[in-house]
Design an enzyme around this catalytic site. Structure first.
Site, PDB file in Angstrom:
ATOM      1  N   LYS A 176      45.004  56.760  30.684  1.00 19.71           N
ATOM      2  CA  LYS A 176      44.515  56.832  32.069  1.00 19.71           C
ATOM      3  C   LYS A 176      43.874  58.200  32.343  1.00 19.71           C
ATOM      4  O   LYS A 176      42.801  58.291  32.931  1.00 19.71           O
ATOM      5  CB  LYS A 176      45.672  56.573  33.052  1.00 19.71           C
ATOM      6  CG  LYS A 176      46.111  55.111  33.059  1.00 19.71           C
ATOM      7  CD  LYS A 176      47.439  54.884  33.757  1.00 19.71           C
ATOM      8  CE  LYS A 176      47.866  53.428  33.595  1.00 19.71           C
ATOM      9  NZ  LYS A 176      49.191  53.131  34.140  1.00 19.71           N
ATOM     10  N   GLN A 183      54.174  56.337  36.815  1.00 18.83           N
ATOM     11  CA  GLN A 183      54.283  55.411  35.686  1.00 18.83           C
ATOM     12  C   GLN A 183      55.702  54.827  35.628  1.00 18.83           C
ATOM     13  O   GLN A 183      56.689  55.555  35.647  1.00 18.83           O
ATOM     14  CB  GLN A 183      53.952  56.150  34.369  1.00 18.83           C
ATOM     15  CG  GLN A 183      53.902  55.250  33.162  1.00 18.83           C
ATOM     16  CD  GLN A 183      52.776  54.226  33.210  1.00 18.83           C
ATOM     17  OE1 GLN A 183      51.665  54.521  33.631  1.00 18.83           O
ATOM     18  NE2 GLN A 183      53.073  52.998  32.789  1.00 18.83           N
ATOM     19  N   ASP A 188      47.920  52.060  42.798  1.00 22.30           N
ATOM     20  CA  ASP A 188      48.492  50.919  42.082  1.00 22.30           C
ATOM     21  C   ASP A 188      48.598  49.693  42.989  1.00 22.30           C
ATOM     22  O   ASP A 188      48.844  48.585  42.516  1.00 22.30           O
ATOM     23  CB  ASP A 188      49.895  51.270  41.548  1.00 22.30           C
ATOM     24  CG  ASP A 188      49.847  51.756  40.109  1.00 22.30           C
ATOM     25  OD1 ASP A 188      48.932  51.336  39.384  1.00 22.30           O
ATOM     26  OD2 ASP A 188      50.725  52.549  39.719  1.00 22.30           O
TER      27      ASP A 188
END
Ligand code: NAP
Length: 304
Positions: A52, A96, A119
């Site tokens: 990412k 994460q 997200d």
């Protein structure tokens, strides 16, 4: 012959669009920024986050990788999220998962400012998505819609069956398909006669987390199959069930001791009109959509 829906090509196109947008924003003195919080040293999480951060660099976004130790407490993480919420150079915050057991993951995800929730996991964004208001949609479900749209697969009026009802994949993908005017059925572990339902699908989305769970007899010939599943298989028996005689996969299996299979039995792909392979399908869209969401968040936060 079924059409293979090439996730790599679609992800590349989206990333190019993001890079173009980043250039335009740069001309206005804006550089979208992503904070990636990676707790501990879980190998899979490290690979995801590294990729990412690397994609941010490739597309011209700013990124800040923050790596608290795996002894971090909920309070310390909360303070970190709060500081990221207030930082002007950060438009998107990515925590994460999974987090260590002592950390209250739900509480932390809820403490991310909805405007920076790239997200799309925050209840406010889930609510906005459901209400059809502008929202940051979860990346993998948004990627599914991009694959269908960019492959010119009609969605409106079609019967879409989603197997899986998780908050991060099943529910949001069902909601997005509904907004695209599909007739949507959501199935889960308590669904009865699952095969009867999935056989009605023009578009079948599998987000279950079980290797090759959707078998050929559960698929309507000519359906579009979207396989979200990522399952690692490591026994010879499992390998032979899905890939016997596939030389390329055999070589990978012998080299690494495992291969990836989706939630749809690859034998079912042969019956379809189009399908997303695993790997090489939906999985590749997730990071592209994260980048797209970060740029979107940067613009929305500035009222652009
Ligand atoms: P999850 O939270 O475990 O949810 C799985 C869903 O499947 C649940 O709703 C469950 O039903 C349903 N299910 C389980 N067994 C079933 C059965 N026998 N019959 C019908 N439904 C069944 O998983 P997830 O996070 O949504 O992920 C699903 C898959 O997508 C996984 O393979 C994951 O690795 C993959 N994934 C890929 C990406 C990507 O491509 N980047 C991103 C996220 C996830 P209940 O609700 O009734 O338990």
């Amino acid at each position: 012959m079924p059409r293979v829906l090439d996730g790599a090509a679609i992800a590349t196109a989206i990333k190019q669009e993001v890079a173009d947008e980043v250039k335009k924003l740069a001309a206005q003195g804006i550089r979208p920024g992503l904070a990636a919080v990676l707790v501990g040293h879980e190998p899979a999480s490290e690979i995801y986050v590294r990729s990412k951060v690397q994609t941010c660099a490739e597309l011209g976004l700013f990124s800040d990788l923050i790596t608290p130790p795996d002894t971090v407490t909920t309070e310390e993480m909360f303070d970190l999220v709060n500081s990221l919420n207030t930082r002007d150079d950060i438009d998107g915050i990515l925590i994460q998962l999974p987090l260590p057991a002592q950390v209250d993951a739900k509480f932390l995800l809820d403490s991310v400012l909805p405007e920076k929730d790239v997200d799309g996991f925050h209840p406010v964004n889930a609510g906005r998505l459901q209400a059809g208001r502008p929202a940051l949609a979860p990346c993998t479900p948004a990627g599914v819609i991009q694959i269908l749209r960019r492959s010119q697969i009609p969605i409106a009026g079609k019967h879409a069956v989603v197997v899986g009802r998780s908050d991060i994949v099943g529910k949001p993908v069902a909601m997005l398909l509904l907004h695209e005017n599909a007739t949507v059925t959501i199935c889960h572990s308590k669904t009865q006669n699952l095969g009867e339902v999935t056989r009605q699908a023009d578009i079948l989305v599998a987000a279950i987390g079980r290797p090759g769970f959707i078998m050929p007899e559960m698929v309507k010939p000519g359906a579009t199959l979207i396989d979200v599943g990522i399952n690692r298989i490591s026994t010879r028996e499992q390998f032979d069930r899905f890939f016997k005689g596939n030389e390329k996969r055999e070589a990978a299996f012998l080299k690494r001791g495992s291969v990836i299979v989706g939630d749809i039995d690859p034998a079912a792909f042969e019956l379809s009109s189009a399908y997303t392979p695993v790997p090489g399908g939906v999985g590749l869209l997730t990071i592209a959509m994260l980048m797209s969401n970060t740029v979107r968040a940067a613009k929305m936060r500035r009222g652009i």
